[in-house]
Design a protein around this motif. Structure first.
Motif, mmCIF file in Angstrom:
data_model
loop_
_atom_site.group_PDB
_atom_site.id
_atom_site.type_symbol
_atom_site.label_atom_id
_atom_site.label_comp_id
_atom_site.label_asym_id
_atom_site.label_seq_id
_atom_site.Cartn_x
_atom_site.Cartn_y
_atom_site.Cartn_z
ATOM 1 N N UNK A 241 0.824 -1.217 0.000
ATOM 2 C CA UNK A 241 0.000 0.000 0.000
ATOM 3 C C UNK A 241 0.854 1.261 0.000
ATOM 4 N N UNK A 242 1.908 1.262 0.816
ATOM 5 C CA UNK A 242 2.785 2.435 0.879
ATOM 6 C C UNK A 242 3.530 2.634 -0.433
ATOM 7 N N UNK A 243 3.959 1.539 -1.030
ATOM 8 C CA UNK A 243 4.652 1.619 -2.314
ATOM 9 C C UNK A 243 3.722 2.167 -3.390
ATOM 10 N N UNK A 244 2.511 1.654 -3.438
ATOM 11 C CA UNK A 244 1.530 2.143 -4.411
ATOM 12 C C UNK A 244 1.221 3.626 -4.175
ATOM 13 N N UNK A 245 1.071 4.008 -2.904
ATOM 14 C CA UNK A 245 0.762 5.404 -2.591
ATOM 15 C C UNK A 245 1.929 6.321 -2.954
ATOM 16 N N UNK A 246 3.153 5.855 -2.703
ATOM 17 C CA UNK A 246 4.329 6.669 -3.001
ATOM 18 C C UNK A 246 4.499 6.872 -4.503
ATOM 19 N N UNK A 247 4.129 5.860 -5.275
ATOM 20 C CA UNK A 247 4.314 5.925 -6.735
ATOM 21 C C UNK A 247 3.077 6.428 -7.475
ATOM 22 N N UNK A 248 2.013 6.679 -6.739
ATOM 23 C CA UNK A 248 0.727 7.020 -7.343
ATOM 24 C C UNK A 248 0.838 8.110 -8.418
ATOM 25 N N UNK A 249 1.491 9.188 -8.112
ATOM 26 C CA UNK A 249 1.593 10.301 -9.057
ATOM 27 C C UNK A 249 2.990 10.437 -9.654
ATOM 28 N N UNK A 250 3.779 9.386 -9.528
ATOM 29 C CA UNK A 250 5.161 9.443 -9.997
ATOM 30 C C UNK A 250 5.253 9.162 -11.499
ATOM 31 N N UNK A 251 6.130 9.909 -12.150
ATOM 32 C CA UNK A 251 6.369 9.691 -13.583
ATOM 33 C C UNK A 251 7.063 8.352 -13.809
ATOM 34 N N UNK A 252 7.732 7.857 -12.774
ATOM 35 C CA UNK A 252 8.477 6.598 -12.897
ATOM 36 C C UNK A 252 7.614 5.371 -12.629
ATOM 37 N N UNK A 253 6.343 5.593 -12.358
ATOM 38 C CA UNK A 253 5.454 4.492 -11.966
ATOM 39 C C UNK A 253 5.477 3.347 -12.986
ATOM 40 N N UNK A 254 5.327 3.676 -14.268
ATOM 41 C CA UNK A 254 5.285 2.626 -15.286
ATOM 42 C C UNK A 254 6.626 1.918 -15.427
ATOM 43 N N UNK A 255 7.704 2.683 -15.394
ATOM 44 C CA UNK A 255 9.016 2.062 -15.565
ATOM 45 C C UNK A 255 9.403 1.198 -14.364
ATOM 46 N N UNK A 256 8.851 1.517 -13.211
ATOM 47 C CA UNK A 256 9.151 0.734 -12.008
ATOM 48 C C UNK A 256 8.185 -0.429 -11.801
ATOM 49 N N UNK A 257 7.174 -0.529 -12.638
ATOM 50 C CA UNK A 257 6.152 -1.573 -12.468
ATOM 51 C C UNK A 257 6.743 -2.986 -12.350
ATOM 52 N N UNK A 258 7.719 -3.383 -13.204
ATOM 53 C CA UNK A 258 8.274 -4.744 -13.051
ATOM 54 C C UNK A 258 9.004 -4.941 -11.713
ATOM 55 N N UNK A 259 9.687 -3.902 -11.272
ATOM 56 C CA UNK A 259 10.403 -3.988 -9.995
ATOM 57 C C UNK A 259 9.407 -4.108 -8.841
ATOM 58 N N UNK A 260 8.351 -3.316 -8.893
ATOM 59 C CA UNK A 260 7.314 -3.355 -7.864
ATOM 60 C C UNK A 260 6.641 -4.729 -7.854
ATOM 61 N N UNK A 261 6.336 -5.250 -9.023
ATOM 62 C CA UNK A 261 5.707 -6.572 -9.110
ATOM 63 C C UNK A 261 6.636 -7.650 -8.542
ATOM 64 N N UNK A 262 7.923 -7.555 -8.839
ATOM 65 C CA UNK A 262 8.892 -8.505 -8.296
ATOM 66 C C UNK A 262 8.978 -8.426 -6.786
ATOM 67 N N UNK A 263 8.973 -7.204 -6.272
ATOM 68 C CA UNK A 263 9.016 -7.003 -4.825
ATOM 69 C C UNK A 263 7.778 -7.617 -4.167
ATOM 70 N N UNK A 264 6.604 -7.336 -4.736
ATOM 71 C CA UNK A 264 5.361 -7.852 -4.155
ATOM 72 C C UNK A 264 5.328 -9.376 -4.189
#
Length: 125
Positions: free
Chosen positions: A75-98
């Protein structure tokens, strides 16, 4: 960032509630034999039963804590990246972390179940 702050405040509240409940359970568990029957404190079987129950409660707390940490981290990761321009580029990293975080939750649950089975066998259950 407002969503992140809201999530962080809620996380702190949940941790407070979880840890308070756990420590209250532990205190009751260790006080109960003495309050009910002070002589039972010298009975090795009663002491062992109390330690087994304390271990089981600690394992349950550990599982709840790891699950809570997993959910809150996501939840915190999603909230931190919510309005971030890097959200899409970090999606694979976030998915791996989750995914890795979920694997840790599963491993902790299996460890707790294995220890419970072992404790049940020591009690003759």
């Amino acid at each position: 960032m407002n969503a992140f702050i809201t999530q962080a405040q809620e996380a702190a509240k949940q941790w407070g509630e979880l840890s308070t409940a756990f420590f209250q359970q532990q205190a009751k568990l260790f006080q109960a034999p003495l309050a009910a029957n002070p002589a039972a404190a010298s009975d090795p079987n009663a002491v062992m039963a109390g330690l087994v129950q304390a271990t089981e409660q600690a394992d349950e707390f550990m599982v709840k804590a790891v699950k809570l940490l997993d959910a809150q981290s996501a939840q915190l990761l999603d909230a931190a990246l919510q309005d971030s321009a890097a959200k899409d580029s970090l999606a694979p990293v976030v998915a791996g972390y989750k995914s890795a975080s979920q694997a840790v939750v599963s491993a902790v649950e299996q460890l707790a179940q294995a220890r419970k089975a072992l404790l049940d066998k020591t009690r003759g259950g």
